[in-house]
Write a protein that holds these residues in place. Structure first.
Motif, PDB file in Angstrom:
ATOM      1  N   PHE A  43       4.175  12.057   4.726  1.00  0.00           N
ATOM      2  CA  PHE A  43       3.903  13.496   4.640  1.00  0.00           C
ATOM      3  C   PHE A  43       3.363  14.038   5.954  1.00  0.00           C
ATOM      4  O   PHE A  43       3.663  15.177   6.351  1.00  0.00           O
ATOM      5  N   ASP A  44       2.568  13.244   6.637  1.00  0.00           N
ATOM      6  CA  ASP A  44       2.072  13.667   7.946  1.00  0.00           C
ATOM      7  C   ASP A  44       3.235  13.785   8.932  1.00  0.00           C
ATOM      8  O   ASP A  44       3.283  14.731   9.729  1.00  0.00           O
ATOM      9  N   PHE A  45       4.187  12.857   8.870  1.00  0.00           N
ATOM     10  CA  PHE A  45       5.361  12.900   9.736  1.00  0.00           C
ATOM     11  C   PHE A  45       6.216  14.128   9.440  1.00  0.00           C
ATOM     12  O   PHE A  45       6.770  14.749  10.353  1.00  0.00           O
ATOM     13  N   ASP A  88       0.846  -1.193   0.000  1.00  0.00           N
ATOM     14  CA  ASP A  88       0.000   0.000   0.000  1.00  0.00           C
ATOM     15  C   ASP A  88       0.884   1.247   0.000  1.00  0.00           C
ATOM     16  O   ASP A  88       1.182   1.817   1.056  1.00  0.00           O
ATOM     17  N   VAL A  89       1.279   1.673  -1.184  1.00  0.00           N
ATOM     18  CA  VAL A  89       2.164   2.824  -1.320  1.00  0.00           C
ATOM     19  C   VAL A  89       1.479   4.102  -0.848  1.00  0.00           C
ATOM     20  O   VAL A  89       2.076   4.925  -0.147  1.00  0.00           O
ATOM     21  N   ARG A  90       0.234   4.270  -1.209  1.00  0.00           N
ATOM     22  CA  ARG A  90      -0.461   5.523  -0.892  1.00  0.00           C
ATOM     23  C   ARG A  90      -0.554   5.748   0.615  1.00  0.00           C
ATOM     24  O   ARG A  90      -0.270   6.853   1.104  1.00  0.00           O
ATOM     25  N   THR A  91      -0.929   4.716   1.357  1.00  0.00           N
ATOM     26  CA  THR A  91      -1.046   4.856   2.808  1.00  0.00           C
ATOM     27  C   THR A  91       0.295   5.220   3.425  1.00  0.00           C
ATOM     28  O   THR A  91       0.378   6.052   4.340  1.00  0.00           O
ATOM     29  N   THR A  92       1.359   4.621   2.905  1.00  0.00           N
ATOM     30  CA  THR A  92       2.695   4.934   3.411  1.00  0.00           C
ATOM     31  C   THR A  92       3.054   6.383   3.141  1.00  0.00           C
ATOM     32  O   THR A  92       3.599   7.076   4.008  1.00  0.00           O
ATOM     33  N   LEU A  93       2.743   6.866   1.937  1.00  0.00           N
ATOM     34  CA  LEU A  93       3.059   8.253   1.597  1.00  0.00           C
ATOM     35  C   LEU A  93       2.281   9.236   2.464  1.00  0.00           C
ATOM     36  O   LEU A  93       2.819  10.265   2.884  1.00  0.00           O
ATOM     37  N   VAL A  94       1.021   8.923   2.748  1.00  0.00           N
ATOM     38  CA  VAL A  94       0.232   9.776   3.635  1.00  0.00           C
ATOM     39  C   VAL A  94       0.897   9.837   5.010  1.00  0.00           C
ATOM     40  O   VAL A  94       0.994  10.905   5.630  1.00  0.00           O
ATOM     41  N   THR A  95       1.372   8.692   5.484  1.00  0.00           N
ATOM     42  CA  THR A  95       2.053   8.633   6.778  1.00  0.00           C
ATOM     43  C   THR A  95       3.331   9.458   6.765  1.00  0.00           C
ATOM     44  O   THR A  95       3.632  10.186   7.728  1.00  0.00           O
TER      45      THR A  95
END
Length: 474
Positions: free
Chosen positions: A410-412, A401-408
Motif C-alpha cells: 500500500f505504501d508503494f 508476515d502478511v501484514r508487513t507485506t501489505l503495508v509495504t
C-alpha cells in the motif's frame, strides 16, 4: 573374380546409393525448413538448425498473423489527465469504443449488518472463495450491480474517458500472486475487473482460443484476438467508477481511485515475439512485453513476487496437473525435468541465453523451467523502467508476515493502510489458489534443479542489489 558385368552392377549400385542419400538428405532439409517456417520448432535441437536459424532470422514466419497484429510501439502516446491519480485520458477517436457492448455501470450500495459469514464484493462481483468474518467495515464501498442496459454506457464515438492500469502484478506465476491480489483489492480505493488476469500482452493478442472473460469484455477484438481497444474496454467499468468518485482539491475535482491487473505471465512469457511486426526480421526480440507496457503506461507501478525457483517449478507442475487433469508422480516430474534441462542446454549451443529463455519449444506445461530464470526476465524490464517503479516481494517473507507485506504494498501504491477496525478484510486466514495436490521431489531432481538455477540465482540478487533474493543451495 570380378567380371565386366559384375563391375557394372556394382558401379550402378554404388551410384544409386549415393543418389539415394543425396535425394533423402535434400528432402529432409526441405521438410525441416518448411516446418520451421510454419512455426514448428521440434527440430531446433539438431545441429543443422543453426543454418536454418540464420535463414529464418531465428523466428517462425506467419505473414498473415503478423499483418493482423497491432504494432503497439507505433501507437501514439496517451495524454494522461493531471487530476486523475490513475492513468486516464480522453480521446475523440471514433474507432476507440466503436461497437461496444459493455455492461452498464449501474451502482448501488450494499449494506451488511451482522451476517455471520459472507463474501466481500471488491467492486465488480464477488471474489469467489473469500470468506470474511462478520466484523467488516463496509461503509461507503460501492459495488457494481451487474445489470446490462443501453443506459449509462459510453457512446460508441466522440469524447470518451479511458483508463489503463495504475499497477501491474507482472510476475511470477505460482509465487503467491493470486493470494496477494485478493487481499490488496479489498482496499476501498482500488477498483478492478473481477478477472485478475486479462493476459493481453502475453496471450490474448496472439490467440483466439483463450477462455472467455467474465463479465465479458466488449467485442472490439478481431478474429477472436484482442486489440489494444479490447484491452481498454476491459477497464470500462473501473473507468466509470474512477470517474464518478472524486473529491475537491484546490477548487477542482481530483479522482483518487486506481485500478490494476495481475497477469503474472507478463514478465516471463514473450514466446510470440517473432510474430510482432516491430520484431520482424530479427533473431532476438528488440521489443518485449516490457517495451509495450512502458510505451502505453510509462509510469505504471510494477509488483513482482519471487520464490525459490526450484519450489516454484514443482508448484507449477502440480497446478497444471490439476488444471489439465493428468496424473503425475515424483518419477514423472524427474523425467520431464531432465528433459527440460537437456533441451535448454542444447538450445544454448545454437542460440543466445535470452533467445532460449523465450523459446517455448524447449518446455511444456509439465515443466516450464524457463519461468524461473528471473534474472533474464527482470533485466529486460530494467532496460525500459527505472528501478523505483518496481516492488519486489519474496514469497517466503510474505507467507511469514502478511501484514508487513501489505503495508509495504500500500505504501508503494501510495495508499493509506485502512483502519485497524477492518483488519479481517485484508488478513483473512484462508489462502487463495492453494494447490490440492502434493508431491515429494526426488533428491536427484532437487540436485539437478539446484545446479541448473544456481548461476541465475547469483545473478538475481546482484541485479536487484538485495541479498534477500539470494537463493543458495548446499
Amino acid at each position: 573374380m570380378c567380371t565386366r558385368r559384375t563391375r557394372f552392377c556394382f558401379r550402378s549400385f554404388r551410384y544409386s546409393r549415393r543418389f539415394y542419400y543425396r535425394v533423402t538428405t535434400t528432402a529432409i532439409l526441405v521438410v525441416v525448413f518448411i516446418l520451421r517456417l510454419r512455426g514448428l520448432w521440434i527440430f531446433s535441437m539438431f545441429p543443422f538448425s543453426k543454418l536454418l536459424t540464420s535463414i529464418t532470422g531465428g523466428r517462425s514466419i506467419d505473414s498473415d498473423m503478423r499483418k493482423s497484429l497491432q504494432n503497439l510501439m507505433a501507437k501514439p502516446k496517451f495524454d494522461f489527465l493531471p487530476n486523475y491519480k490513475n492513468p486516464c485520458f480522453i480521446t475523440k477517436e471514433a474507432n476507440l469504443g466503436e461497437n461496444t457492448k459493455a455492461t452498464d455501470g449501474k451502482w448501488k450500495l450494499l449494506h451488511h449488518d451482522s451476517i455471520h459469514m459472507k463474501r466481500y464484493d471488491t467492486g465488480f462481483g464477488q471474489n469467489q472463495g473469500i470468506n470474511l468474518s462478520r466484523h467488516i467495515y463496509f461503509e461507503e464501498h460501492q459495488v457494481w450491480a451487474g445489470r446490462e442496459t443501453q443506459q449509462d454506457r459510453y457512446p460508441d464515438s466522440g469524447p470518451r474517458l479511458y483508463c489503463l492500469p495504475y499497477f501491474l502484478i507482472a510476475g511470477f506465476p505460482k509465487c503467491g500472486t493470486t493470494d496477494l491480489w485478493h487481499r490488496i483489492i479489498q482496499h476501498p480505493d482500488i477498483v478492478v475487473h473481477p478477472e485478475k488476469e486479462p493476459m493481453f500482452f502475453d496471450n490474448r493478442r496472439f490467440y483466439n482460443g483463450t477462455p472467455t472473460i467474465s463479465p465479458p469484455v466488449s467485442q472490439t477484438e478481431k478474429d477472436g484476438t484482442w486489440t489494444l481497444e479490447t484491452y481498454l474496454e476491459y477497464f470500462t467499468q473501473a473507468t466509470k467508477y474512477i470517474e464518478h468518485q472524486f473529491e475537491a482539491r484546490n477548487g477542482e475535482s481530483y479522482h483518487g481511485r486506481i485500478t490494476g491487473e495481475g497477469s503474472v505471465n507478463t514478465m516471463p512469457i514473450n514466446d510470440e515475439w517473432f510474430q510482432l511486426p516491430e520484431n520482424a526480421n530479427l533473431r532476438e526480440p528488440k521489443y518485449t512485453n516490457a517495451d509495450h507496457v512502458h510505451h502505453l503506461v510509462p509510469h505504471i507501478k510494477i509488483i513482482v513476487m519471487i520464490r525459490d525457483p526450484v519450489e516454484r517449478l514443482l508448484s507449477g507442475h502440480l497446478y497444471f496437473s490439476e488444471q489439465f487433469n493428468y496424473n503425475t508422480s515424483a518419477e514423472l516430474f524427474h523425467n520431464v525435468t531432465v528433459d527440460a534441462v537437456n533441451k535448454f542446454k542444447d538450445c544454448l549451443k545454437y542460440n543466445t541465453e535470452r533467445g532460449c529463455a523465450y523459446n517455448k519449444s524447449i518446455t511444456t506445461i509439465k515443466n516450464r523451467i524457463r519461468v524461473g530464470l528471473y534474472a533474464i526476465h527482470i533485466a529486460d524490464w530494467f532496460r525500459v523502467f527505472p528501478r523505483d517503479q518496481f516492488l519486489f516481494l519474496k514469497t517466503e517473507d510474505y507467507v511469514k508476515d502478511v501484514r508487513t507485506t501489505l503495508v509495504t504494498v500500500f505504501d508503494f501504491l501510495q495508499l493509506e493502510f485502512p483502519p485497524l477496525r477492518a483488519p479481517s478484510r485484508f488478513l483473512f486466514k484462508e489462502k487463495i489458489n492453494e494447490r490440492k495436490r502434493t508431491l515429494e521431489m526426488l533428491p536427484a531432481t532437487r540436485k539437478l534443479l539446484q545446479d541448473f538455477y544456481r548461476p541465475y540465482n547469483d545473478r538475481l540478487w546482484k541485479l536487484l542489489g538485495d541479498k534477500r533474493f539470494h537463493y543458495t543451495y548446499p
